[in-house]
Design a protein around this motif. Structure first.
Motif, PDB file in Angstrom:
ATOM      1  N   LEU A 356       0.985  -1.209   0.108  1.00  0.00           N
ATOM      2  CA  LEU A 356      -0.211   0.072   0.054  1.00  0.00           C
ATOM      3  C   LEU A 356       0.850   1.183   0.141  1.00  0.00           C
ATOM      4  CD1 LEU A 356      -2.856  -0.942   2.684  1.00  0.00           C
ATOM      5  CD2 LEU A 356      -2.819  -1.071   0.024  1.00  0.00           C
ATOM      6  N   LYS A 357       2.120   1.179   0.273  1.00  0.00           N
ATOM      7  CA  LYS A 357       3.123   2.225   0.353  1.00  0.00           C
ATOM      8  C   LYS A 357       4.024   2.084  -0.951  1.00  0.00           C
ATOM      9  CE  LYS A 357       5.087   3.920   3.822  1.00  0.00           C
ATOM     10  NZ  LYS A 357       5.848   4.033   4.957  1.00  0.00           N
ATOM     11  N   ARG A 358       4.489   3.108  -1.386  1.00  0.00           N
ATOM     12  CA  ARG A 358       5.352   3.186  -2.768  1.00  0.00           C
ATOM     13  C   ARG A 358       6.814   2.967  -2.727  1.00  0.00           C
ATOM     14  NH1 ARG A 358       2.336   7.202  -7.061  1.00  0.00           N
ATOM     15  NH2 ARG A 358       3.361   5.629  -8.475  1.00  0.00           N
ATOM     16  N   ASP A 359       7.025   2.688  -1.195  1.00  0.00           N
ATOM     17  CA  ASP A 359       8.735   2.607  -1.140  1.00  0.00           C
ATOM     18  C   ASP A 359       9.116   1.228  -0.942  1.00  0.00           C
ATOM     19  OD1 ASP A 359       7.421   1.840   1.270  1.00  0.00           O
ATOM     20  OD2 ASP A 359       8.664   3.106   2.465  1.00  0.00           O
ATOM     21  N   HIS A 360       8.698   0.219  -1.795  1.00  0.00           N
ATOM     22  CA  HIS A 360       9.063  -1.178  -1.729  1.00  0.00           C
ATOM     23  C   HIS A 360      10.239  -1.176  -2.574  1.00  0.00           C
ATOM     24  CE1 HIS A 360       6.362  -1.349  -5.395  1.00  0.00           C
ATOM     25  NE2 HIS A 360       5.576  -0.512  -4.410  1.00  0.00           N
ATOM     26  N   MET A 361      11.157  -2.076  -2.263  1.00  0.00           N
ATOM     27  CA  MET A 361      12.408  -2.358  -2.676  1.00  0.00           C
ATOM     28  C   MET A 361      12.634  -3.406  -3.743  1.00  0.00           C
ATOM     29  SD  MET A 361      14.659  -1.004   0.329  1.00  0.00           S
ATOM     30  CE  MET A 361      13.529  -1.661   1.727  1.00  0.00           C
TER      31      MET A 361
END
Length: 393
Positions: A356-361
């Motif tokens: 749900l957040k856009r900081d996945h790596m």
């Protein structure tokens, strides 16, 4: 530097957005002496790769990052994924937690992946005492995510000492497990669209010729930039949705033994739900499968700098030959040493605490040896042309 500013060192670093900036020494700042480098790699990764287990090797390397970030409760730390290992810089308040995480992840890798992970925790003060620095820059790939770049020779020095058995962190007792929440390895191999997936490592020969090496980096980055998406192995719309059974097996092992069946069902459920949402163009609770897939491509670390240039790029044969010629010329001139490995596809290993957040790596490597094989060829080149006394290897 006071303790507060030391703790917030990385979060307050200025960012740069053009990858060519990795060659600009002005983008780097010295890591505080009270920090430490947690470094780890797989013993005999080459043999494991030859046995066809590179997915497990990548999972082990990424698990080091996942375990330490989770242990410290902080995803905003400097780290570099190296394919068969990783280095993570930790602030003074997190050193003991990082030590425990390194111990636990060694036990997990041994018992679940049947690999040997060695690890060390090297004080930056000891790096500095050896006459080197750990210099860190912050490359912003999207407004939501940035990756650390390392220069100064300190990261390589720490890795070399680890391989000598110095600063070693012993494995935890059998049964110990790190927190690997968010670690996943679900995507199928990503096939080349242009010719070859090429993993490249280039390191400087001597610190007194660093300006020539920086010029080389600018040239290699510019050559790769002529390719679609600057050589990015993942298409702009993101990777094809697919579930790797090897990845599913590896990710299932991140759960406690008594919960693995339910965790496997949870992974499968997530996968089939994502497929359905994507195909029908639907969203669920703020999750948009199409946007997530695009973010996977944007957030992938297909190029980095860790005391040298590391890239896994998708290039056509003509452009690859131009890159090889430039590297060969620099090697002949005593500017660099390099290793290069070709394969037909790339692998992706991910840390996704929440979709749900856009900081996945998302960590990219070659699917048939990648950085580990390129490093092997680099070592052979160095052995064939020994460095002069006093230079950095």
């Amino acid at each position: 530097m006071d303790s507060l500013s030391s703790e917030t060192f990385f979060s307050t670093l200025p960012v740069f957005v053009d990858f060519a900036g990795v060659a600009d020494s002005g983008n780097y700042r010295a890591l505080p002496a009270d920090w430490a480098l947690a470094t780890a790699d797989i013993v005999d990764s080459t043999g494991t790769i030859e046995a066809g287990r590179y997915k497990a090797v990548n999972m082990a390397g990424a698990s080091v990052i996942s375990a330490i970030l989770n242990a410290l409760g902080n995803s905003d730390l400097p780290f570099v994924f190296g394919g068969d290992g990783a280095v993570v810089a930790v602030p003074p308040s997190g050193v003991e937690k990082a030590r425990d995480a390194l111990s636990a992840v060694q036990s997990w890798v041994s018992e679940e992946l049947k690999l040997t992970l060695r690890a060390a925790l090297v004080p930056v003060a000891d790096v500095n005492a050896a006459g080197l620095e750990v210099r860190v820059a912050r490359f912003q790939v999207t407004p939501d995510l940035s990756y650390a770049m390392f220069a100064g020779g300190g990261s390589s020095w720490a890795e070399a000492r680890m391989k000598e058995g110095l600063f070693a962190v012993p494995p935890a007792p059998p049964g110990a497990r790190p927190d690997l929440t968010g670690l996943s390895c679900r995507w199928n191999p990503i096939r080349s669209r242009h010719g070859d997936i090429v993993s490249i490592i280039a390191v400087p020969v001597a610190p007194d010729n660093i300006s020539a090496f920086q010029a080389l980096i600018v040239d290699i980055v510019a050559l790769a930039a002529g390719e679609e998406r600057e050589g990015h192995p993942v298409a702009q719309e993101g990777p094809q949705i697919g579930l790797s059974m090897a990845g599913l097996s590896a990710e299932t092992k991140t759960a406690p033994k008594g919960k693995r069946f339910s965790h496997r069902l949870f992974i499968l459920g997530q996968y089939f739900l994502t497929v359905a949402l994507y195909r029908f163009g639907l969203t669920l609770g703020g999750f948009d499968a199409k946007v997530y897939r695009q973010d996977v491509a944007r957030n992938a670390d297909f190029r980095k700098f860790d005391d040298g240039l590391k890239m896994t790029i998708d290039v056509d044969p003509k452009r690859l030959r131009e890159i090889e010629i430039r590297l060969e010329e620099a090697a002949s001139a005593g500017i660099c040493r390099f290793g290069l490995h070709r394969q037909d596809s790339a692998l992706m290993t991910c840390i996704v605490p929440t979709a749900l957040k856009r900081d996945h790596m998302h960590f990219i490597d070659g699917a048939a040896g990648g950085y580990a094989m390129a490093a092997t060829r680099l070592k052979k080149q160095i052995s064939a042309t020994p460095l002069k006394a006093g230079t950095q290897g």
